[in-house]
Design a protein around this motif. Structure first.
Motif, PDB file in Angstrom:
ATOM      1  N   MET A 217       0.830  -1.207   0.000  1.00  0.00           N
ATOM      2  CA  MET A 217       0.000   0.000   0.000  1.00  0.00           C
ATOM      3  C   MET A 217       0.868   1.263   0.000  1.00  0.00           C
ATOM      4  N   GLU A 218       2.000   1.146   0.718  1.00  0.00           N
ATOM      5  CA  GLU A 218       2.876   2.323   0.802  1.00  0.00           C
ATOM      6  C   GLU A 218       3.410   2.710  -0.579  1.00  0.00           C
ATOM      7  N   ARG A 219       3.804   1.708  -1.284  1.00  0.00           N
ATOM      8  CA  ARG A 219       4.335   1.964  -2.619  1.00  0.00           C
ATOM      9  C   ARG A 219       3.243   2.504  -3.547  1.00  0.00           C
ATOM     10  N   PHE A 220       2.073   1.939  -3.373  1.00  0.00           N
ATOM     11  CA  PHE A 220       0.923   2.383  -4.179  1.00  0.00           C
ATOM     12  C   PHE A 220       0.654   3.868  -3.952  1.00  0.00           C
ATOM     13  N   ILE A 221       0.646   4.236  -2.703  1.00  0.00           N
ATOM     14  CA  ILE A 221       0.386   5.642  -2.379  1.00  0.00           C
ATOM     15  C   ILE A 221       1.521   6.529  -2.915  1.00  0.00           C
ATOM     16  N   ALA A 222       2.747   6.042  -2.734  1.00  0.00           N
ATOM     17  CA  ALA A 222       3.897   6.825  -3.211  1.00  0.00           C
ATOM     18  C   ALA A 222       3.812   7.060  -4.711  1.00  0.00           C
ATOM     19  N   ASP A 223       3.421   6.029  -5.425  1.00  0.00           N
ATOM     20  CA  ASP A 223       3.292   6.171  -6.875  1.00  0.00           C
ATOM     21  C   ASP A 223       2.177   7.141  -7.239  1.00  0.00           C
ATOM     22  N   LEU A 224       1.127   7.045  -6.466  1.00  0.00           N
ATOM     23  CA  LEU A 224      -0.009   7.931  -6.738  1.00  0.00           C
ATOM     24  C   LEU A 224       0.372   9.394  -6.475  1.00  0.00           C
ATOM     25  N   VAL A 225       1.139   9.572  -5.451  1.00  0.00           N
ATOM     26  CA  VAL A 225       1.607  10.935  -5.148  1.00  0.00           C
ATOM     27  C   VAL A 225       2.476  11.455  -6.310  1.00  0.00           C
ATOM     28  N   LYS A 226       3.281  10.611  -6.768  1.00  0.00           N
ATOM     29  CA  LYS A 226       4.146  10.988  -7.881  1.00  0.00           C
ATOM     30  C   LYS A 226       3.309  11.401  -9.100  1.00  0.00           C
ATOM     31  N   GLN A 227       2.266  10.637  -9.342  1.00  0.00           N
ATOM     32  CA  GLN A 227       1.378  10.968 -10.460  1.00  0.00           C
ATOM     33  C   GLN A 227       0.685  12.304 -10.222  1.00  0.00           C
ATOM     34  N   PHE A 228       0.314  12.493  -9.014  1.00  0.00           N
ATOM     35  CA  PHE A 228      -0.363  13.750  -8.666  1.00  0.00           C
ATOM     36  C   PHE A 228       0.582  14.933  -8.861  1.00  0.00           C
ATOM     37  N   GLU A 229       1.798  14.778  -8.373  1.00  0.00           N
ATOM     38  CA  GLU A 229       2.781  15.861  -8.495  1.00  0.00           C
ATOM     39  C   GLU A 229       3.100  16.163  -9.953  1.00  0.00           C
ATOM     40  N   GLY A 230       3.059  15.125 -10.734  1.00  0.00           N
ATOM     41  CA  GLY A 230       3.351  15.306 -12.155  1.00  0.00           C
ATOM     42  C   GLY A 230       2.149  15.752 -12.966  1.00  0.00           C
ATOM     43  N   GLY A 231       1.013  15.871 -12.304  1.00  0.00           N
ATOM     44  CA  GLY A 231      -0.182  16.315 -13.006  1.00  0.00           C
ATOM     45  C   GLY A 231      -0.943  15.216 -13.707  1.00  0.00           C
ATOM     46  N   ALA A 232      -0.519  13.980 -13.499  1.00  0.00           N
ATOM     47  CA  ALA A 232      -1.196  12.866 -14.176  1.00  0.00           C
ATOM     48  C   ALA A 232      -2.577  12.603 -13.581  1.00  0.00           C
ATOM     49  N   VAL A 233      -2.733  12.883 -12.308  1.00  0.00           N
ATOM     50  CA  VAL A 233      -4.065  12.797 -11.682  1.00  0.00           C
ATOM     51  C   VAL A 233      -4.325  14.108 -10.942  1.00  0.00           C
ATOM     52  N   ASP A 234      -5.574  14.520 -10.964  1.00  0.00           N
ATOM     53  CA  ASP A 234      -5.889  15.757 -10.248  1.00  0.00           C
ATOM     54  C   ASP A 234      -6.274  15.426  -8.797  1.00  0.00           C
ATOM     55  N   ARG A 235      -6.529  16.454  -8.074  1.00  0.00           N
ATOM     56  CA  ARG A 235      -6.791  16.281  -6.644  1.00  0.00           C
ATOM     57  C   ARG A 235      -7.983  15.352  -6.411  1.00  0.00           C
ATOM     58  N   ARG A 236      -9.039  15.589  -7.190  1.00  0.00           N
ATOM     59  CA  ARG A 236     -10.261  14.802  -7.002  1.00  0.00           C
ATOM     60  C   ARG A 236      -9.998  13.311  -7.266  1.00  0.00           C
ATOM     61  N   GLU A 237      -9.299  13.055  -8.349  1.00  0.00           N
ATOM     62  CA  GLU A 237      -8.976  11.666  -8.692  1.00  0.00           C
ATOM     63  C   GLU A 237      -8.089  11.036  -7.619  1.00  0.00           C
ATOM     64  N   PHE A 238      -7.164  11.859  -7.131  1.00  0.00           N
ATOM     65  CA  PHE A 238      -6.248  11.357  -6.112  1.00  0.00           C
ATOM     66  C   PHE A 238      -7.026  10.905  -4.880  1.00  0.00           C
ATOM     67  N   CYS A 239      -7.919  11.737  -4.466  1.00  0.00           N
ATOM     68  CA  CYS A 239      -8.685  11.426  -3.258  1.00  0.00           C
ATOM     69  C   CYS A 239      -9.571  10.205  -3.474  1.00  0.00           C
ATOM     70  N   GLN A 240     -10.248  10.203  -4.581  1.00  0.00           N
ATOM     71  CA  GLN A 240     -11.125   9.066  -4.880  1.00  0.00           C
ATOM     72  C   GLN A 240     -10.330   7.763  -4.921  1.00  0.00           C
ATOM     73  N   THR A 241      -9.167   7.851  -5.511  1.00  0.00           N
ATOM     74  CA  THR A 241      -8.359   6.644  -5.676  1.00  0.00           C
ATOM     75  C   THR A 241      -7.892   6.101  -4.338  1.00  0.00           C
ATOM     76  N   VAL A 242      -7.423   6.995  -3.496  1.00  0.00           N
ATOM     77  CA  VAL A 242      -6.959   6.550  -2.182  1.00  0.00           C
ATOM     78  C   VAL A 242      -8.120   5.930  -1.400  1.00  0.00           C
ATOM     79  N   ALA A 243      -9.273   6.581  -1.476  1.00  0.00           N
ATOM     80  CA  ALA A 243     -10.429   6.057  -0.746  1.00  0.00           C
ATOM     81  C   ALA A 243     -10.830   4.683  -1.261  1.00  0.00           C
ATOM     82  N   LEU A 244     -10.871   4.585  -2.561  1.00  0.00           N
ATOM     83  CA  LEU A 244     -11.261   3.303  -3.145  1.00  0.00           C
ATOM     84  C   LEU A 244     -10.224   2.222  -2.850  1.00  0.00           C
ATOM     85  N   ALA A 245      -8.959   2.595  -2.955  1.00  0.00           N
ATOM     86  CA  ALA A 245      -7.896   1.629  -2.682  1.00  0.00           C
ATOM     87  C   ALA A 245      -7.971   1.150  -1.234  1.00  0.00           C
ATOM     88  N   ALA A 246      -8.265   2.063  -0.351  1.00  0.00           N
ATOM     89  CA  ALA A 246      -8.383   1.694   1.053  1.00  0.00           C
ATOM     90  C   ALA A 246      -9.533   0.711   1.260  1.00  0.00           C
TER      91      ALA A 246
END
Lengths: 178, 193
Positions: free
Chosen positions: A1-30
């Motif tokens: 899960m840690e790696r998953f989140i780290a990757d997602l953060v990286k995508q977010f920082e790079g603009g690959a996912v927006d804030r809304r997608e980021f939040c939804q993804t973390v919630a769903l992943a959880a």
């Protein structure tokens, strides 16, 4: 899960996912993780593909396509699915057991942006290949072989769509380049 | 049959095909020659498609597309060239799902990029007519498909334009805007449409 989140953060920082997608993804992943199926939430693992479910074939007159694919390649018109505008043409294993189907449909306007990719041809596997029988059948049905070689031939369907048909010797991904 | 064998042997002798390929070709030809007779006697249509052998997908950057399909569908890339690569739906030696015939290979994608330096058609060659039909999307059958789990996983992968299509199916765009659908075994020719 840690790696998953780290990757997602990286995508977010790079603009690959927006804030809304980021939040939804973390919630769903959880939620998925809590359900005990963490593997499905791991990025990069991907899905297990069993096969092609269907090909959506759009043309000016689906009845011509239906008649061609049933008479030439033995596809079966699914009972009760011929609506006058489209139909499902089955082949391979039984429906629900890995079978595929070609949805032959009349073209309708679409508001989707045009894709920058195209499926320029499909290839069907024929079992028990016999060169003389295959070529003879095509000739008898009035269809000209448009290209290919022994064991791997092409024909144009009624709408000039390129259909390849082949045996395992000539068309097997693991034999490419041999 | 004899003519076919002679032709293949000649190809082997002149180095056009390998020893292994010769053996495989002749074995298949020999075994199918008899099977073909009984198969055609039982079937209304002399030719019967068993499975999709491959889908030929052409796009501006085959490596980008191949990496996307590898990631989303966990597909190995085999036989790469400068212009294309194949992505079979399984490992070497595996049997296609639901298929019992031994002469049906795994379905694969061939992902290509056009060659801008390809020579023009030679004199006398008929130009291929433009098709009036299009494969506007492809549906893939996924093992143990669960829409909500799939949606979470795809979102985590950064897949764009996810759309629900009923309880048993999702649509998405690949990197070149091509419409890709996934579903489980529940979605089939008898349940769809």
């Amino acid at each position: 899960m840690e790696r998953f989140i780290a990757d997602l953060v990286k995508q977010f920082e790079g603009g690959a996912v927006d804030r809304r997608e980021f939040c939804q993804t973390v919630a769903l992943a959880a939620a998925v993780y809590a359900a005990g199926d963490a593997a499905n939430a791991q990025p990069g693992t991907g899905f297990k593909v069993l096969g092609v479910n269907h090909l959506s074939y759009s043309c000016p007159d689906y009845t011509k396509a239906r008649d061609f694919y049933t008479s030439v390649f033995g596809l079966e018109n699914a009972p009760g699915k011929d609506t006058g505008k489209r139909t499902n043409l089955m082949f391979g294993p039984p429906p629900g057991k890995g079978g595929s189907f070609l949805v032959a449909r009349n073209a309708t306007p679409s508001d989707r942006p045009a894709a920058r990719a195209v499926v320029d041809h499909i290839c069907l596997t024929l079992s028990n290949w016999n060169e003389e029988r295959v070529r003879g059948t095509m000739k008898a049905k009035g269809h000209e072989i448009s290209g290919g070689r022994d064991g791997s031939l092409h024909v144009l369907d009624p709408f000039n769509y390129d259909v390849q048909f082949a045996n395992i010797v000539e068309e097997d991904a693991f034999r490419r380049g041999q | 049959m004899e003519g076919f064998v002679a032709q293949k042997l000649n190809e082997f002798a002149t180095g056009k095909i390998s020893r292994r390929r010769l053996i495989e070709t002749l074995t298949l030809a020999a075994t199918s020659a008899y099977a073909a007779g009984s198969a055609s006697a039982q079937s209304e249509s002399p030719l019967k498609a068993q499975l999709i052998n491959h889908v030929s997908y052409t796009c501006p950057n085959f490596k980008e597309a191949a990496d996307w399909y590898s990631k989303v569908f966990n597909l190995e890339q085999v036989g790469p060239t400068a212009r294309d690569v194949a992505l079979p739906f399984g490992k070497k030696g595996e049997q296609p799902y639901g298929v019992s015939a031994k002469d049906v290979p795994l379905t694969h994608l061939i992902i290509r990029t056009p060659n801008p330096n390809a020579p023009p058609p030679r004199g006398g060659e008929r130009p291929r007519p433009a098709p009036q039909a299009v494969i506007d999307h492809i549906g893939y059958t996924i093992a143990d498909f669960n829409r909500d789990r799939a949606k979470a996983a795809l979102t985590a992968m950064g897949v764009k334009n996810l759309r629900e299509a009923g309880r048993y199916s999702l649509h998405m765009d690949d990197p070149f805007g091509y419409d890709v659908q996934i579903s489980g075994l529940e979605a089939n020719a008898l349940s769809d449409g």
